[in-house]
Motif scaffolding. Sequence first.
Motif, mmCIF file in Angstrom:
data_model
loop_
_atom_site.group_PDB
_atom_site.id
_atom_site.type_symbol
_atom_site.label_atom_id
_atom_site.label_comp_id
_atom_site.label_asym_id
_atom_site.label_seq_id
_atom_site.Cartn_x
_atom_site.Cartn_y
_atom_site.Cartn_z
ATOM 1 N N LEU A 54 51.253 3.682 43.754
ATOM 2 C CA LEU A 54 52.406 4.553 42.910
ATOM 3 C C LEU A 54 53.733 3.820 42.304
ATOM 4 O O LEU A 54 53.883 4.139 41.228
ATOM 5 C CB LEU A 54 53.036 5.526 43.812
ATOM 6 N N VAL A 55 54.375 2.959 43.278
ATOM 7 C CA VAL A 55 55.499 2.318 43.016
ATOM 8 C C VAL A 55 55.284 0.642 43.248
ATOM 9 O O VAL A 55 55.517 0.408 44.193
ATOM 10 C CB VAL A 55 56.750 2.622 43.511
ATOM 11 N N PRO A 56 54.348 0.005 42.318
ATOM 12 C CA PRO A 56 54.317 -1.244 42.633
ATOM 13 C C PRO A 56 55.647 -2.051 43.020
ATOM 14 O O PRO A 56 56.421 -2.122 42.381
ATOM 15 C CB PRO A 56 53.691 -1.959 41.342
ATOM 16 N N PHE A 137 62.716 3.374 45.489
ATOM 17 C CA PHE A 137 62.579 2.064 44.674
ATOM 18 C C PHE A 137 63.912 1.715 43.722
ATOM 19 O O PHE A 137 64.471 0.610 43.836
ATOM 20 C CB PHE A 137 61.531 2.138 43.848
ATOM 21 N N MET A 138 64.279 2.767 42.956
ATOM 22 C CA MET A 138 65.299 2.628 41.960
ATOM 23 C C MET A 138 66.732 2.452 42.538
ATOM 24 O O MET A 138 67.645 1.849 41.933
ATOM 25 C CB MET A 138 65.387 3.779 40.980
ATOM 26 N N ALA A 139 66.855 2.928 43.864
ATOM 27 C CA ALA A 139 68.051 2.794 44.476
ATOM 28 C C ALA A 139 68.365 1.512 45.453
ATOM 29 O O ALA A 139 69.509 1.194 45.938
ATOM 30 C CB ALA A 139 68.148 4.076 45.478
ATOM 31 N N HIS A 140 67.214 0.615 45.138
ATOM 32 C CA HIS A 140 67.263 -0.570 46.144
ATOM 33 C C HIS A 140 68.119 -1.643 45.112
ATOM 34 O O HIS A 140 67.786 -1.829 44.067
ATOM 35 C CB HIS A 140 65.856 -1.049 46.454
ATOM 36 N N PRO A 141 68.787 -2.412 45.880
ATOM 37 C CA PRO A 141 69.691 -3.374 45.158
ATOM 38 C C PRO A 141 68.950 -4.357 44.341
ATOM 39 O O PRO A 141 69.197 -4.848 43.326
ATOM 40 C CB PRO A 141 70.661 -4.200 46.236
ATOM 41 N N GLY A 148 68.765 -5.760 35.930
ATOM 42 C CA GLY A 148 70.345 -6.054 35.300
ATOM 43 C C GLY A 148 71.185 -4.746 35.371
ATOM 44 O O GLY A 148 72.332 -4.804 34.443
ATOM 45 N N TYR A 149 70.950 -4.043 36.260
ATOM 46 C CA TYR A 149 71.743 -2.647 36.307
ATOM 47 C C TYR A 149 73.161 -3.042 37.238
ATOM 48 O O TYR A 149 72.872 -3.500 38.143
ATOM 49 C CB TYR A 149 70.906 -1.499 36.780
#
Length: 176
Positions: A54-56, A137-141, A148-149
């Motif tokens: 689902l989230v590679p 996943f998106m909250a992981h550094p 590049g966030y």
Amino acid sequence: MTPGERNAILALLNSASVTEPTRRALVERLDARYERQFFDEAEFAVLRAVAIRLVPHDPDEMDLTGTVDHRLHSGVGDGWRYDAAPPDGEAYQALLSALPAGFETLESVAQDAAIHAVGISHPHAFEDLLAELTEAFMAHPLTQYRFGYVGFADALNWLYAGPNELEAQEEAYGPR
């Protein structure tokens, strides 16, 4: 994660651009690894295989499966669920048990077909699991670094807000 990626992430997190509460949360998240506590060993293996489809991601770089297991074991929730749905843990277990035996050893095409089928038969559990994995996943550094966030650099006095304009610290952080 390469040593260079880790060093770049830690350099920004340890800079004056990041407040202490944000720094603590993200440094903890960077290295978070959890012992399996909620799911049994077989469920955990299936959940890991589902999470990767689902989230590679590389489970050695970020422990999304452990993050879900840890949340369920600690009883923390996001404050809502569908009225007709059982609690997340029960819903996720039902979703995992609906997958074919040996799911984690199937070819990726067969895994995707099985996931699609349980997404139809268990839509609420599937939606919640997908959202939870995506959020972790998106909250992981590391993900943020690779994208590049630098929005978590919350102590900055941002000068530019226009499209395609980067602050100097943004230009130095993350691959482009």
